[in-house]
Design an enzyme around this catalytic site. Structure first.
Site, PDB file in Angstrom:
ATOM      1  CG  HIS A  58       1.059   2.485   2.617  1.00 24.71           C
ATOM      2  ND1 HIS A  58       0.125   2.702   1.642  1.00 24.71           N
ATOM      3  CD2 HIS A  58       2.116   2.065   1.815  1.00 24.71           C
ATOM      4  CE1 HIS A  58       0.244   2.157   0.621  1.00 24.71           C
ATOM      5  NE2 HIS A  58       1.682   1.800   0.582  1.00 24.71           N
ATOM      6  NE  ARG A  91      -1.705   0.789  -3.828  1.00 25.20           N
ATOM      7  CZ  ARG A  91      -0.257   0.910  -3.353  1.00 25.20           C
ATOM      8  NH1 ARG A  91       0.100   0.201  -2.632  1.00 25.20           N
ATOM      9  NH2 ARG A  91       0.655   1.623  -4.292  1.00 25.20           N
TER      10      ARG A  91
HETATM   11  C1  OXD Z   1       4.039   1.387  -3.656  1.00 22.62           C
HETATM   12  C2  OXD Z   1       3.402   1.789  -2.202  1.00 22.62           C
HETATM   13  O1  OXD Z   1       3.356   1.158  -4.459  1.00 22.62           O
HETATM   14  O2  OXD Z   1       4.671   2.307  -1.472  1.00 22.62           O
HETATM   15  O3  OXD Z   1       5.402   0.967  -3.810  1.00 22.62           O
HETATM   16  O4  OXD Z   1       2.736   1.517  -2.051  1.00 22.62           O
END
Ligand code: OXD
Length: 293
Positions: free
Chosen positions: A264, A216
């Site tokens: 992402h 993250r």
């Molecule tokens: C997850 C994401 O948490 O794709 O799986 O960010």
């Protein structure tokens, strides 16, 4: 999220279940026992009052935890490895090879027609620090270790039976960073990890270190990270996750030439594997188990 792929997998592995899409029942009083969600609206939990368990169709539960009506007394499950490990491993390997084998330099040299081979130490001599040893962190770390790379892991709590050195707790973080030539972020977003990599901690990384971030984004103070890359204390960064997503168009990361930004995509959820895990967990609940994530 590809809703169709999840529905197809559910129908394949669980053909007799009564499966509905939330948007189709929002006007009715249809109540589910199990909710499979990814970044749902808060309203879902105001309507659904008979839930036995909630399954997050991803590894990170940060978006879900922000909802004010998320029931506190209903168990919350998240995806563990569920087929994402290999994708994450490939993403990390790309960053290791791109920077470790100097492909960033060769790419720049190509535009100037420069033929300049660079003597370089083997990647195996460099320490790869994996920050976060949840299911995905362990998958990546174990796989790289099996491939002969020099791995160390850091996590909040001690994990058993790992074949590589591990440090735990904040007090060991600076020492861990100081030895990480490549730092791989696979930490979740929690209150404890918010900006855990601030200016002071980023300074601890060795000169020329590389950051690969695919957990993250909120774990970094992004201004501090940018500064370290602008001043070339850090060699480069491959970043898939950010404090605010989508990464705003005016964000300086886009234009920083030693940063690679990806949207992402490091480890997309695999519908078939995800549903198999969810169904195994539901079976466990139905049989009286209580295996939470
Ligand atoms: C997850 C994401 O948490 O794709 O799986 O960010």
């Amino acid at each position: 999220m590809d809703q169709g792929a999840y529905l197809a997998a559910l129908q394949k592995y669980c053909p007799y279940a009564d499966i509905r899409v939330w948007q189709d029942v929002v006007e009715t009083n249809w109540q589910a026992e199990y909710a499979l969600v990814w970044k749902p609206e808060n309203e879902l939990f105001q309507h659904q009052q008979s839930l036995v368990a909630v399954f997050n169709l991803g590894a990170g539960i940060d978006a879900l935890e922000k909802l004010k009506d998320l029931p506190q007394d209903v168990p919350l499950y998240k995806l563990r490895e569920a087929g994402m490990g290999q994708w994450m491993l490939e993403y990390v390997l790309y960053g290791l090879i791109h920077f470790g084998r100097h492909f960033d330099r060769y790419h720049r040299h190509q535009t100037a027609g420069r033929w300049e081979p660079k003597n370089t130490r083997s990647l195996r001599e460099k320490r790869i620090g994996i920050l976060g040893l949840g299911p995905l962190g362990q998958y990546v770390a174990n796989s790289l270790h099996d491939m002969g790379y020099n791995i160390a892991g850091w996590s909040r709590s001690l994990k058993n039976d790992l074949p590589f050195p591990q440090s735990t707790g904040l007090e060991s973080l600076n020492g861990f960073l100081a030895q990480s030539h490549f730092l791989v972020n696979l930490l979740p977003a929690t209150d404890e990890t918010f900006h855990i990599l601030n200016a002071d901690r980023l300074m601890r990384l060795p000169r020329d270190a590389v950051v690969i971030s695919c957990g993250r984004g909120s774990i970094f103070d992004e201004h501090a990270l940018l500064l370290q890359l602008q001043t070339h204390h850090l060699r480069g960064a491959l970043l898939d996750v950010f404090e605010h997503e989508p990464l705003p168009i005016e964000h300086p990361f886009w234009k920083q030439d030693n940063i690679i930004v990806t949207p992402h995509i490091a480890a997309p959820t695999q519908a078939d594997d995800a549903i198999k895990q969810v169904l195994a967990d539901i079976l466990d609940i139905e049989l009286g188990g209580d295996q939470l994530y």
